[in-house]
Design a protein around this motif. Structure first.
Motif, PDB file in Angstrom:
ATOM      1  N   PRO A  99     -20.236 -30.271  64.352  1.00  0.00           N
ATOM      2  CA  PRO A  99     -20.204 -31.406  63.427  1.00  0.00           C
ATOM      3  C   PRO A  99     -18.985 -31.292  62.512  1.00  0.00           C
ATOM      4  O   PRO A  99     -18.673 -30.202  62.009  1.00  0.00           O
ATOM      5  N   ALA A 100     -18.302 -32.380  62.303  1.00  0.00           N
ATOM      6  CA  ALA A 100     -17.106 -32.356  61.465  1.00  0.00           C
ATOM      7  C   ALA A 100     -17.404 -31.792  60.078  1.00  0.00           C
ATOM      8  O   ALA A 100     -16.565 -31.115  59.475  1.00  0.00           O
ATOM      9  N   GLU A 101     -18.611 -32.024  59.582  1.00  0.00           N
ATOM     10  CA  GLU A 101     -18.990 -31.537  58.256  1.00  0.00           C
ATOM     11  C   GLU A 101     -19.074 -30.015  58.199  1.00  0.00           C
ATOM     12  O   GLU A 101     -19.060 -29.435  57.110  1.00  0.00           O
ATOM     13  N   SER A 102     -19.180 -29.371  59.351  1.00  0.00           N
ATOM     14  CA  SER A 102     -19.278 -27.915  59.384  1.00  0.00           C
ATOM     15  C   SER A 102     -17.944 -27.231  59.659  1.00  0.00           C
ATOM     16  O   SER A 102     -17.853 -26.004  59.626  1.00  0.00           O
ATOM     17  N   LEU A 268     -28.319 -17.587  53.836  1.00  0.00           N
ATOM     18  CA  LEU A 268     -27.019 -18.196  53.543  1.00  0.00           C
ATOM     19  C   LEU A 268     -27.048 -19.707  53.668  1.00  0.00           C
ATOM     20  O   LEU A 268     -26.467 -20.423  52.843  1.00  0.00           O
ATOM     21  N   PHE A 269     -27.721 -20.218  54.689  1.00  0.00           N
ATOM     22  CA  PHE A 269     -27.568 -21.638  55.010  1.00  0.00           C
ATOM     23  C   PHE A 269     -28.209 -22.554  53.979  1.00  0.00           C
ATOM     24  O   PHE A 269     -27.886 -23.738  53.919  1.00  0.00           O
ATOM     25  N   SER A 274     -24.660 -28.160  51.581  1.00  0.00           N
ATOM     26  CA  SER A 274     -23.845 -29.356  51.347  1.00  0.00           C
ATOM     27  C   SER A 274     -22.386 -29.041  51.652  1.00  0.00           C
ATOM     28  O   SER A 274     -21.953 -27.879  51.604  1.00  0.00           O
ATOM     29  N   ARG A 275     -21.639 -30.078  51.946  1.00  0.00           N
ATOM     30  CA  ARG A 275     -20.208 -29.903  52.208  1.00  0.00           C
ATOM     31  C   ARG A 275     -19.511 -29.295  50.985  1.00  0.00           C
ATOM     32  O   ARG A 275     -18.648 -28.424  51.119  1.00  0.00           O
ATOM     33  N   ALA A 276     -19.893 -29.741  49.797  1.00  0.00           N
ATOM     34  CA  ALA A 276     -19.266 -29.235  48.573  1.00  0.00           C
ATOM     35  C   ALA A 276     -19.509 -27.737  48.418  1.00  0.00           C
ATOM     36  O   ALA A 276     -18.596 -26.980  48.052  1.00  0.00           O
ATOM     37  N   GLN A 277     -20.739 -27.276  48.703  1.00  0.00           N
ATOM     38  CA  GLN A 277     -21.037 -25.845  48.605  1.00  0.00           C
ATOM     39  C   GLN A 277     -20.227 -25.040  49.615  1.00  0.00           C
ATOM     40  O   GLN A 277     -19.678 -23.979  49.294  1.00  0.00           O
ATOM     41  N   LEU A 278     -20.164 -25.538  50.847  1.00  0.00           N
ATOM     42  CA  LEU A 278     -19.423 -24.837  51.891  1.00  0.00           C
ATOM     43  C   LEU A 278     -17.952 -24.695  51.506  1.00  0.00           C
ATOM     44  O   LEU A 278     -17.371 -23.607  51.601  1.00  0.00           O
ATOM     45  N   GLU A 279     -17.346 -25.792  51.062  1.00  0.00           N
ATOM     46  CA  GLU A 279     -15.925 -25.763  50.715  1.00  0.00           C
ATOM     47  C   GLU A 279     -15.666 -24.864  49.514  1.00  0.00           C
ATOM     48  O   GLU A 279     -14.693 -24.098  49.501  1.00  0.00           O
ATOM     49  N   ASN A 283     -13.365 -21.603  49.909  1.00  0.00           N
ATOM     50  CA  ASN A 283     -12.113 -21.536  49.153  1.00  0.00           C
ATOM     51  C   ASN A 283     -12.046 -20.274  48.301  1.00  0.00           C
ATOM     52  O   ASN A 283     -11.009 -19.602  48.233  1.00  0.00           O
ATOM     53  N   GLU A 284     -13.158 -19.928  47.640  1.00  0.00           N
ATOM     54  CA  GLU A 284     -13.180 -18.715  46.821  1.00  0.00           C
ATOM     55  C   GLU A 284     -13.053 -17.466  47.685  1.00  0.00           C
ATOM     56  O   GLU A 284     -12.378 -16.496  47.309  1.00  0.00           O
TER      57      GLU A 284
END
Length: 327
Positions: A99-102, A268-269, A274-279, A283-284
């Motif tokens: 999925p693009a979101e992942s 973890l999941f 959410s996409r915001a949490q994943l990003e 990033n961090e």
């Protein structure tokens, strides 16, 4: 395409390297031509049936490669882009539909200089270390922590990040070589599993904090969970996030009441739902890698057809760092 499929043969579940149909880029999906696949203990839990799944199925929860096909409705990705991902998507295969979101763009994360093997090796275990230290128990310089399997993939990252936060870090390992790796990762003190009295040894290592710890990060499970209750300070926390030694024992909640302890079994999941949490977490994580706060050790790379051997190595607990597969 070739893939590693888990099938049931009688009472046993086995891995077979077989031909499978190529995935299709349906709307919202991106097909990735795999270059690197991560091997994790959760793959073994799936194979053993600890986390049941419909069989036959393809194992694997992280990987990376180049975008091969883009489905309708997907924005931000083009054929040829280098990407990584995490999720129960069945990635022990030459291709996978994600999925693009992942998906995460390697370029957007600043990961091109690190390279795809390091990026994949860091992803699932790095995200795990991040949420454990930043959400489950916010470790700082006041804390003394115990990390089981301190030379493993997640264990090394926990040691590195917690040491950077100023915490006193105690690590447990199974060999002299792993002890050296855990010390290099940031552990202040090391205790071997084969010591006659682990509890006494850990208490000796934590004399300055009263012989007890604030939090235990336990990915081992069966052989370590109960002894952890003896080692925690009043109001301490036991974080159980794996069970590499076997099924978790049943605990009487009254054992927690004696010191007002907290026991948690997070996943973890739920923390990248959410996409915001994943990003944010990714990033961090990649900033920490780029600034050398964290480093990744790749233990071995094997061909995809040798996935069974990778599982046997991981189950033997002789490995340290990360195992990768190459399609």
């Amino acid at each position: 395409m070739q893939a590693v499929v888990i099938k049931r043969h009688g009472a046993a579940e086995v891995l077979e390297y077989v031909e499978q149909p190529d995935p299709i880029a349906t709307p919202g999906m991106v097909v990735v031509a795999q270059e690197v696949i991560g091997v994790n203990f959760i793959d073994i839990y799936h194979r053993r049936g600890l986390y049941p799944r419909t069989l036959p199925s393809i194992l694997g929860m992280e990987g990376g490669g180049r975008v091969l096909k883009v489905g309708d409705g997907v924005a931000g990705y083009s054929v040829g882009d280098r990407v990584i991902y995490v999720g129960d998507l069945g990635c022990y295969a030459q291709q996978v539909a994600v999925p693009a979101e992942s998906l995460l763009s390697l370029a957007a994360l600043g990961g091109e200089q690190l390279g795809l093997p390091i990026a994949v090796a860091a992803l699932l275990q790095g995200l795990t270390a991040h949420y454990l230290l930043h959400d489950i128990f916010k470790v700082n310089h006041h804390h003394t922590i115990l990390v089981h399997a301190a030379a493993g993939g997640v264990g090394r990252l926990l040691c590195q990040w917690a040491r950077r936060s100023g915490a006193t870090v105690i690590g447990t390992v199974s060999s002299a070589a792993k002890a050296q790796m855990a010390l290099q990762a940031g552990a202040h003190h090391i205790v071997r599993y084969d010591q006659q009295d682990m509890v006494a040894s850990i208490r000796e290592s934590t004399r300055s904090s009263g012989g007890m710890v604030d939090v235990i990060f336990d990915s081992v499970g069966e052989t370590t969970l109960v002894l952890g209750l003896e080692l925690l300070k009043p109001c301490g926390m036991l974080v159980s996030f794996g069970q590499s030694s076997g099924a978790l024992p049943t605990l009487d909640l009254q054992q927690l009441a004696a010191k007002s302890l907290t026991l948690t079994r997070p996943s973890l999941f739920h923390y990248i739902s959410s996409r915001a949490q994943l990003e944010q977490r990714a990033n961090e994580l990649f900033r920490a890698l780029a600034s050398a706060i964290l480093d990744i050790y790749i233990y071995k790379e094997l061909s995809l057809s040798r996935a069974g051997e990778a599982h046997r190595l991981l189950e033997s607990r002789r490995t340290s760092g990360k195992l990768l597969l190459r399609p």
